[in-house]
Scaffold this active site. Structure first.
Site, PDB file in Angstrom:
ATOM      1  N   ARG A 107       0.884  -1.176   0.000  1.00  0.00           N
ATOM      2  CA  ARG A 107       0.000   0.000   0.000  1.00  0.00           C
ATOM      3  C   ARG A 107       0.915   1.217   0.000  1.00  0.00           C
ATOM      4  NH1 ARG A 107      -5.334   1.612   3.393  1.00  0.00           N
ATOM      5  NH2 ARG A 107      -6.132   0.144   1.856  1.00  0.00           N
ATOM      6  N   HIS A 134      -7.438   0.818  -6.513  1.00  0.00           N
ATOM      7  CA  HIS A 134      -7.634  -0.032  -5.332  1.00  0.00           C
ATOM      8  C   HIS A 134      -8.330  -1.325  -5.773  1.00  0.00           C
ATOM      9  CE1 HIS A 134      -7.818  -1.176  -1.264  1.00  0.00           C
ATOM     10  NE2 HIS A 134      -8.691  -0.321  -0.772  1.00  0.00           N
ATOM     11  N   GLN A 137     -10.096  -3.892  -3.247  1.00  0.00           N
ATOM     12  CA  GLN A 137     -11.381  -3.425  -2.739  1.00  0.00           C
ATOM     13  C   GLN A 137     -12.503  -3.807  -3.699  1.00  0.00           C
ATOM     14  OE1 GLN A 137     -12.189  -1.571   0.214  1.00  0.00           O
ATOM     15  NE2 GLN A 137     -14.210  -2.248  -0.459  1.00  0.00           N
ATOM     16  N   ASP A 225     -17.280   7.323  -1.266  1.00  0.00           N
ATOM     17  CA  ASP A 225     -16.034   7.141  -0.518  1.00  0.00           C
ATOM     18  C   ASP A 225     -15.686   8.507   0.073  1.00  0.00           C
ATOM     19  OD1 ASP A 225     -13.604   6.197   0.486  1.00  0.00           O
ATOM     20  OD2 ASP A 225     -12.583   6.176  -1.456  1.00  0.00           O
ATOM     21  N   CYS A 264     -16.350   1.721   0.778  1.00  0.00           N
ATOM     22  CA  CYS A 264     -15.195   0.879   1.110  1.00  0.00           C
ATOM     23  C   CYS A 264     -14.757   1.048   2.555  1.00  0.00           C
ATOM     24  CB  CYS A 264     -14.052   1.181   0.151  1.00  0.00           C
ATOM     25  SG  CYS A 264     -13.383   2.846   0.317  1.00  0.00           S
ATOM     26  N   ARG A 292     -13.785  -8.410   2.270  1.00  0.00           N
ATOM     27  CA  ARG A 292     -12.366  -8.177   1.988  1.00  0.00           C
ATOM     28  C   ARG A 292     -11.554  -9.449   2.295  1.00  0.00           C
ATOM     29  NH1 ARG A 292     -10.288  -3.073   1.688  1.00  0.00           N
ATOM     30  NH2 ARG A 292      -8.579  -4.202   0.703  1.00  0.00           N
TER      31      ARG A 292
HETATM   32  N1   CP Z   1     -11.244  -0.016   2.450  1.00  0.00           N
HETATM   33  C1   CP Z   1      -9.969  -0.045   2.852  1.00  0.00           C
HETATM   34  O1   CP Z   1      -9.045  -0.303   2.080  1.00  0.00           O
HETATM   35  O2   CP Z   1      -9.803   0.188   4.185  1.00  0.00           O
HETATM   36  P1   CP Z   1      -8.423   0.405   4.948  1.00  0.00           P
HETATM   37  O3   CP Z   1      -7.870   1.719   4.513  1.00  0.00           O
HETATM   38  O4   CP Z   1      -8.797   0.380   6.404  1.00  0.00           O
HETATM   39  O5   CP Z   1      -7.482  -0.717   4.575  1.00  0.00           O
HETATM   40  N1  NVA Z   2      -9.946   6.739  -1.370  1.00  0.00           N
HETATM   41  C1  NVA Z   2      -9.530   6.345  -0.049  1.00  0.00           C
HETATM   42  C2  NVA Z   2      -9.756   4.891   0.146  1.00  0.00           C
HETATM   43  C3  NVA Z   2      -9.387   4.364   1.496  1.00  0.00           C
HETATM   44  C4  NVA Z   2      -9.582   2.902   1.631  1.00  0.00           C
HETATM   45  C5  NVA Z   2      -8.075   6.715   0.147  1.00  0.00           C
HETATM   46  O1  NVA Z   2      -7.281   6.549  -0.778  1.00  0.00           O
HETATM   47  O2  NVA Z   2      -7.743   7.199   1.218  1.00  0.00           O
END
Ligand code: CP
Ligand code: NVA
Length: 307
Positions: A107, A134, A137, A225, A264, A292
């Site tokens: 990540r 992502h 997700q 989101d 998400c 997930r």
């Molecule tokens: N939806 C998602 O990826 O959540 P986190 O940021 O908690 O991993």
């Molecule tokens: N769009 C958000 C998703 C988090 C899971 C981010 O990138 O922070």
């Protein structure tokens, strides 16, 4: 090498196989203790390394339990406490982690970093979120949609708010599975043009509209989101531009009667969504979060050539 940096790396057939496998594995362990491995332990003796350059609750916890349920072992590396955080290169990190782990999840912010990790790793690399996309997700989201008895082809999906990484992967999924997206986003916050063009080239409708009610009209799914993603400024003018796209009960009522609400998470209650919607009868966000785990298992199995 089966890297999973975007859904298209796997393709529609493989993602469909992931969804089917996730449904089977989920059903097979109904009522089981969470840490009990699946009966076949398909990834026994395997190690999954996870590199986090951004915060995470769901991705971190669900990959952790997913690799354990497959019979393997998780290894979590927070960038801030590794040499990556002190300037060791991505390429060298990739070479070293490939000696310890059978797959690497990352990540990070810049998508190019995930691509560089994949270039230098000798094991599969999985995108656990970048600024661009992502995909993990969206496998969980597709699983949740199918579980709710909705066929993916021809589905009408409404997105409200920021044209971010999650929307980019949803648009990619629309192209792979033949569903349509109407995104209500303010001027200047449109989704990534390459993802939009690629989906349109596959013959699906990706509409960008400026009116929230127009976005949700006749929708089977309403998705939103956070307005401010990780690494972005909580700029006052951005939040103000997003305000007309808040998902409240009135807006939800403009979608189909049996429309499902997805997010998400993490949610910013009172910003992109109100309590009455996220906690309401049409919300499936907790199933989506649980899924997930089931989705990550199928992604890992695909990446390691077991699916
Ligand atoms: N939806 C998602 O990826 O959540 P986190 O940021 O908690 O991993
Ligand atoms: N769009 C958000 C998703 C988090 C899971 C981010 O990138 O922070």
């Amino acid at each position: 090498m089966r890297h999973f940096l975007n859904l298209a790396d796997a393709g529609g057939d493989a993602v469909a196989a992931m969804i089917a496998d996730a449904l089977d594995r989920k059903a097979a362990r109904t009522g089981w203790p969470k840490a009990r491995p699946d009966a076949d332990r398909p990834l026994s003796d395997h190690v999954l390394a996870m590199v986090f350059e951004k915060n995470s609750t769901r991705t971190r916890a669900s990959f952790d339990i997913a690799i354990r349920q497959l019979g393997g072992v998780p290894m979590i590396l927070d960038a801030g406490t590794t040499q990556l955080g002190r300037g060791e290169t991505i390429a060298d990190t990739a070479r070293v982690l490939s000696r310890y782990a059978d797959a690497i999840m990352i990540r990070t912010d810049d998508h190019a970093k995930a691509e560089e990790l994949a270039e230098y790793a000798s094991v599969p690399v999985i995108n656990g979120l970048t600024d661009l996309s992502h995909p993990c997700q969206i496998v969980a989201d597709l699983l949740t949609i199918v579980e709710n008895g909705k066929a993916l082809p021809g589905l009408e999906l409404a997105w409200l708010g920021d044209g971010n990484n999650v929307l980019a992967s949803l648009i990619e999924a629309a192209g792979l599975f033949g569903f349509n997206v109407r995104a209500g986003v303010p001027q200047g916050y449109e989704p990534d043009a390459n993802f939009v063009a690629a989906a349109r080239a596959k013959g699906v409708r990706i509409d960008i509209v400026r009116d929230a009610r127009e976005a949700v009209a006749g929708a089977d799914l309403v998705v939103t989101d956070t307005w401010v993603s990780m690494g972005q400024d909580h700029a006052h003018n951005k939040v103000a531009a997003m305000a007309p796209f808040q998902v409240d009960e009135r807006l939800m009522a403009g979608a189909k009667d049996d429309a499902v609400f997805l997010h998400c998470l993490p949610a910013h209650r009172g910003e992109e969504v109100v309590d009455a919607v996220i906690d309401g009868a049409q919300s499936r966000v907790w199933d989506e979060a649980e899924n997930r785990v089931h989705a990550q298992k199928s992604i890992l199995l695909w990446a390691l050539g077991k699916l």
